[in-house]
Design a protein around this motif. Structure first.
Motif, PDB file in Angstrom:
ATOM      1  N   UNK A  85       0.827  -1.215   0.000  1.00 43.69           N
ATOM      2  CA  UNK A  85       0.000   0.000   0.000  1.00 43.69           C
ATOM      3  C   UNK A  85       0.851   1.251   0.000  1.00 43.69           C
ATOM      4  N   UNK A  86       0.319   2.290  -0.637  1.00 39.56           N
ATOM      5  CA  UNK A  86       0.958   3.605  -0.618  1.00 39.56           C
ATOM      6  C   UNK A  86      -0.144   4.662  -0.729  1.00 39.56           C
ATOM      7  N   UNK A  87      -0.078   5.660   0.156  1.00 42.36           N
ATOM      8  CA  UNK A  87      -1.106   6.700   0.138  1.00 42.36           C
ATOM      9  C   UNK A  87      -1.095   7.456   1.441  1.00 42.36           C
ATOM     10  N   UNK A  88      -2.182   8.153   1.750  1.00 37.00           N
ATOM     11  CA  UNK A  88      -2.225   8.928   2.993  1.00 37.00           C
ATOM     12  C   UNK A  88      -2.113   8.030   4.228  1.00 37.00           C
ATOM     13  N   UNK A  89      -1.535   8.583   5.282  1.00 36.53           N
ATOM     14  CA  UNK A  89      -1.279   7.785   6.486  1.00 36.53           C
ATOM     15  C   UNK A  89      -2.526   7.119   7.077  1.00 36.53           C
ATOM     16  N   UNK A  90      -3.663   7.834   7.181  1.00 35.09           N
ATOM     17  CA  UNK A  90      -4.843   7.149   7.742  1.00 35.09           C
ATOM     18  C   UNK A  90      -5.227   5.911   6.930  1.00 35.09           C
ATOM     19  N   UNK A  91      -5.080   5.995   5.606  1.00 35.79           N
ATOM     20  CA  UNK A  91      -5.385   4.840   4.764  1.00 35.79           C
ATOM     21  C   UNK A  91      -4.395   3.701   5.031  1.00 35.79           C
ATOM     22  N   UNK A  92      -3.114   4.044   5.149  1.00 35.45           N
ATOM     23  CA  UNK A  92      -2.087   3.012   5.379  1.00 35.45           C
ATOM     24  C   UNK A  92      -2.298   2.336   6.733  1.00 35.45           C
ATOM     25  N   UNK A  93      -2.694   3.126   7.711  1.00 33.89           N
ATOM     26  CA  UNK A  93      -2.958   2.577   9.053  1.00 33.89           C
ATOM     27  C   UNK A  93      -4.134   1.591   8.983  1.00 33.89           C
ATOM     28  N   UNK A  94      -5.206   1.994   8.305  1.00 37.21           N
ATOM     29  CA  UNK A  94      -6.379   1.115   8.196  1.00 37.21           C
ATOM     30  C   UNK A  94      -6.035  -0.154   7.420  1.00 37.21           C
ATOM     31  N   UNK A  95      -5.311   0.003   6.320  1.00 35.92           N
ATOM     32  CA  UNK A  95      -4.922  -1.178   5.522  1.00 35.92           C
ATOM     33  C   UNK A  95      -4.070  -2.124   6.383  1.00 35.92           C
ATOM     34  N   UNK A  96      -3.140  -1.570   7.137  1.00 39.68           N
ATOM     35  CA  UNK A  96      -2.268  -2.398   7.970  1.00 39.68           C
ATOM     36  C   UNK A  96      -3.082  -3.130   9.037  1.00 39.68           C
ATOM     37  N   UNK A  97      -4.020  -2.430   9.653  1.00 38.71           N
ATOM     38  CA  UNK A  97      -4.846  -3.075  10.698  1.00 38.71           C
ATOM     39  C   UNK A  97      -5.697  -4.198  10.100  1.00 38.71           C
ATOM     40  N   UNK A  98      -6.247  -3.955   8.929  1.00 39.10           N
ATOM     41  CA  UNK A  98      -7.047  -4.999   8.263  1.00 39.10           C
ATOM     42  C   UNK A  98      -6.167  -6.230   7.998  1.00 39.10           C
ATOM     43  N   UNK A  99      -4.941  -5.984   7.542  1.00 43.05           N
ATOM     44  CA  UNK A  99      -4.027  -7.098   7.223  1.00 43.05           C
ATOM     45  C   UNK A  99      -3.591  -7.843   8.475  1.00 43.05           C
TER      46      UNK A  99
END
Ligand code: FES
Length: 255
Positions: A187-201
């Motif tokens: 993933x690459x993009x705004x930090x809130x998006x990266x945080x959510x993607x990481x938590x989902x993973x």
């Protein structure tokens, strides 16, 4: 390093696509790396704050591509380069993504985060991976190069906050529905998006690499202006995004 501008094309009101010829850069670059580019003429040579970090968006035939958004003085100057102009930039900087073969992978990109993801999608596809790309932006103007992306992915899922292109809503929603089907997520993009993607993973126990788009002044590890925090065992340690990153294990970042 120096290279010749092959094209500096306006994609829409916000985004530009820059192509530069430089065999030297191309032979050194790895997927996920970035460069510091000098956006303007000689009078700005000694203003390091104007040098912009940009993720490498593709490499081919002795040329490389950058995608950038005009957001201030530096990128405005960059947008004024014409075909044939000579442009100055650093060598490829930072670490790179882990490149798998013959796996099922998801790429999640938000806004300008599409730049390194473009090259990553193409590379993973060439390595036999099934590549699903989830690409979100605020409006239709924030999702670019869709035809090219379609050619380099198996499924392209576009979302916008206002519904002006693709599915209305955040890109993390359709991604979350399918996360368990992937061997790896990038993933690459705004930090809130990266945080959510990481938590989902993390919840789905799927490995995730994120490319952080921190503010960078020197790009060389000297100014400490790009510090991020990682969990290592029980400790929280500092890392310089420009040298130890920009790619990190999303499960380890102390958001
Ligand atoms: Fe200066 Fe990273 S940008 S240390």
């Amino acid at each position: 390093m120096k290279g010749k501008v092959v094209k500096n094309q306006r994609l829409n009101d916000k985004y530009f696509f820059l192509e530069i010829k430089s065999e030297e850069f191309v032979t050194q670059a790895h997927v996920g790396q970035f460069l510091m580019i000098k956006p303007g003429s000689q009078e700005y040579t000694h203003d390091p704050l104007l040098r912009r970090p940009l993720g490498v968006a593709d490499v081919h035939d002795g040329k490389f591509n950058l995608v950038y958004m005009v957001v201030g003085k530096g990128t405005k100057l960059l947008s004024e380069f014409h075909e044939g102009g000579m442009i100055e930039f650093s060598a490829p900087l930072g670490n790179s993504f882990t490149l798998l073969e013959n796996k099922r992978v998801a790429l999640v990109a938000g806004g300008i985060g599409i730049a390194p993801v473009f090259w990553l999608a193409k590379t993973l596809k060439n390595r036999g991976c099934v590549v699903d790309l989830y690409y979100g932006g605020r409006t239709v103007d924030d999702v670019v190069l869709l035809e090219e992306l379609k050619e380099n992915t198996d499924h392209l899922i576009v979302t916008t906050d206002d519904g002006s292109a693709g599915i209305k809503g955040f890109v993390t929603l359709p991604f979350k529905e399918n996360v368990e089907t992937y061997d790896m997520v990038y993933a690459c993009g705004p930090k809130p998006m990266l945080k959510t993607v990481s938590e989902i993973c993390v919840n789905a126990e799927v490995p995730v690499e994120v490319s952080l788009d921190e503010r960078m002044a020197c790009g060389l590890g000297a100014c400490l202006g790009c510090i991020i925090y990682l969990r290592e065992g029980d400790e929280i340690v500092q890392k310089r995004c420009c040298v130890e990153g920009p790619v990190f294990d999303g499960a380890k970042i102390a958001w």
